[in-house]
Design an enzyme around this catalytic site. Structure first.
Site: not given
Ligand code: TTP
Length: 416
Positions: A8, A78, A84, A136, A182, A331
């Site tokens: 998301a 979401q 996350t 992390g 991580n 080209h």
């Molecule tokens: P991130 O790579 O930290 O976030 P992002 O994918 O949005 O990238 P950026 O920081 O460049 O904006 O997220 C790790 C994973 O978690 C990724 O697969 C996206 C997902 N994620 C969500 O599903 N919801 C969220 O609110 C966030 C922050 C991340």
């Protein structure tokens, strides 16, 4: 095992590439990035997916459909990208009372290591990263060796099992205690679903899964499973690395038309409806997407993806690059170590530089800051719909934002 896939996110660090395409849908060896995440999960033991979608939700749903390699996919939404842990919370009501795996939907995982994450509850994937400050950093009970330099060393921990006990996680430390990070692959016990309620907003203003992990570390044994190979696709050059990995796994298949006077070396896939004209040399790994046309007299080398309906014209050289769908490199052009989004048009004689005179790693702007790509060779990032005038020269590390244009003979040394 039931598996939550986080897809998301905003993907803001990908800059020009995610303005119109959600990160999980970016092309990796001719398929959406997230499809490769699901491949590894299916091979490791996923029995059911709950994919969390938000930014570009419909595109992700369309890309994945309702099954992956026979494994059913459900979706949940979401609406605001609040972190996350918040994303897993969105999936919670769709989880049954059993352990569950959580994977970042923008990462490539090696299957044998991911299988070990599925087998150990609770556990977290770990990886020996060159620059741990972006991730992390895991603290192990007996201390990860400060010089933990590679996977073999990681495997030698804990009497050869490679599985240390995690006691803490520090997000993006300026001064990391080790380079063990991580990898965004977790197996949680069923009770962790309830613990999600207790997570507070972090200093970074997000609800983070690492806080749930730390909770578990305090109450029991969380195993760190070392990954032999892992790519977190957060920044543009990592999309190039992801393509290098997955293109390298191709085996030659020619479903399109290849002229008698063309040469294919190494693993090359020519999809149905694609045409490779006379005088073309393709040194794989390379994938020429459905409906694409290459040549005559073009040279494609390195790990290169030519997207569906792209056109690579006469006397063009493409090296180690991703060329988007419908993109036209007509080209007399050179493109090296670059990422071109969909529907780009490079005028004749457009040349991309991919090496600095001082041999230092090329830098790219990520969210307003110049960052090292860690690559001696890196070209340009060119957004959807960009048009360049003939004889445009583009410097290494330049980003052209979607729909931007250059004039005749321009030398582009700064992002636009
Ligand atoms: P991130 O790579 O930290 O976030 P992002 O994918 O949005 O990238 P950026 O920081 O460049 O904006 O997220 C790790 C994973 O978690 C990724 O697969 C996206 C997902 N994620 C969500 O599903 N919801 C969220 O609110 C966030 C922050 C991340």
């Amino acid at each position: 095992m039931q598996t939550v896939v986080l897809a998301a996110g905003e993907g803001s660090r990908m800059g020009a590439l995610t303005e119109e395409t959600p990160k999980p849908c970016l092309p990796v060896a001719g398929r959406p990035l997230v499809a490769h995440t699901l491949d590894a999960a299916v091979a490791a033991g996923a029995s059911r997916f709950v994919v969390v979608v938000g930014c570009g939700a419909e595109q992700v749903r369309t890309a994945l459909g309702d099954r992956h390699a026979g494994v059913p996919i459900e979706y949940c939404r979401q609406d605001e990208q609040r972190g996350t842990a918040d994303a897993v919370l969105a999936a919670r009501s769709q989880l049954v009372d059993a352990p569950f795996v959580v994977l970042n939907g923008d990462a490539l995982y090696d299957t044998p290591s991911l299988s070990r994450v599925y087998d150990a509850v609770p556990s977290v994937g770990s990886y020996v990263a060159e620059d741990p400050t972006q991730y992390g950093v895991l603290t192990l009970e007996d201390g990860a060796p400060a010089d933990a330099g590679n996977y073999e060393q990681a495997l030698s921990w804990d009497g050869g099992s490679g599985a240390g006990r995690v006691v803490g996680v520090t997000e993006k430390p300026a001064d990391p205690e080790s380079n063990l990070v991580n990898a965004g692959a977790y197996t949680f016990p069923s009770r962790a679903r309830d613990a999600l309620d207790g997570i507070d907003e972090s200093e970074r203003g997000e609800f983070e899964l690492t806080d749930l992990l730390e909770d578990l570390c305090r109450s029991g044994h969380v195993e760190a499973v070392p990954f032999a190979r892992w790519i977190d696709v957060g920044r543009p050059w990592e999309l190039l690395a992801a393509n290098e990995w997955k293109l390298d796994e191709l085996t030659t298949r020619v479903d399109g038309d290849v002229a008698a006077g063309a040469t294919l070396d190494g693993p090359v896939v020519v999809e149905s409806g694609a045409t490779v004209h006379d005088g073309v040399t393709i040194e794989g790994p390379a994938l020429i997407g459905a409906g694409a046309s290459v040549g005559p007299n073009a040279f494609i080398r390195g790990a290169t993806l030519v997207g569906p309906d792209a056109h690579i014209g006469h006397a063009v050289e493409i090296k180690n690059s991703v060329i988007g769908e419908g993109t036209n490199v007509a080209h007399l052009s050179y493109v090296g170590d670059s990422l071109l989004a969909d529907d780009v048009n490079l005028g004749a004689g457009t040349v991309v530089a991919n090496l600095r005179h001082d041999d230092a790693p090329v830098k790219l702007t990520v969210k307003g800051q110049r960052r090292s790509t860690g690559r001696r060779k890196f070209g340009a990032v060119i957004g959807r719909g960009v048009k360049t005038g003939i004889n445009t020269s583009i410097d290494a590390g330049v980003t052209l934002s979607p729909s931007s244009q250059t004039g005749l003979g321009e030398a582009v040394t700064r992002d636009r």
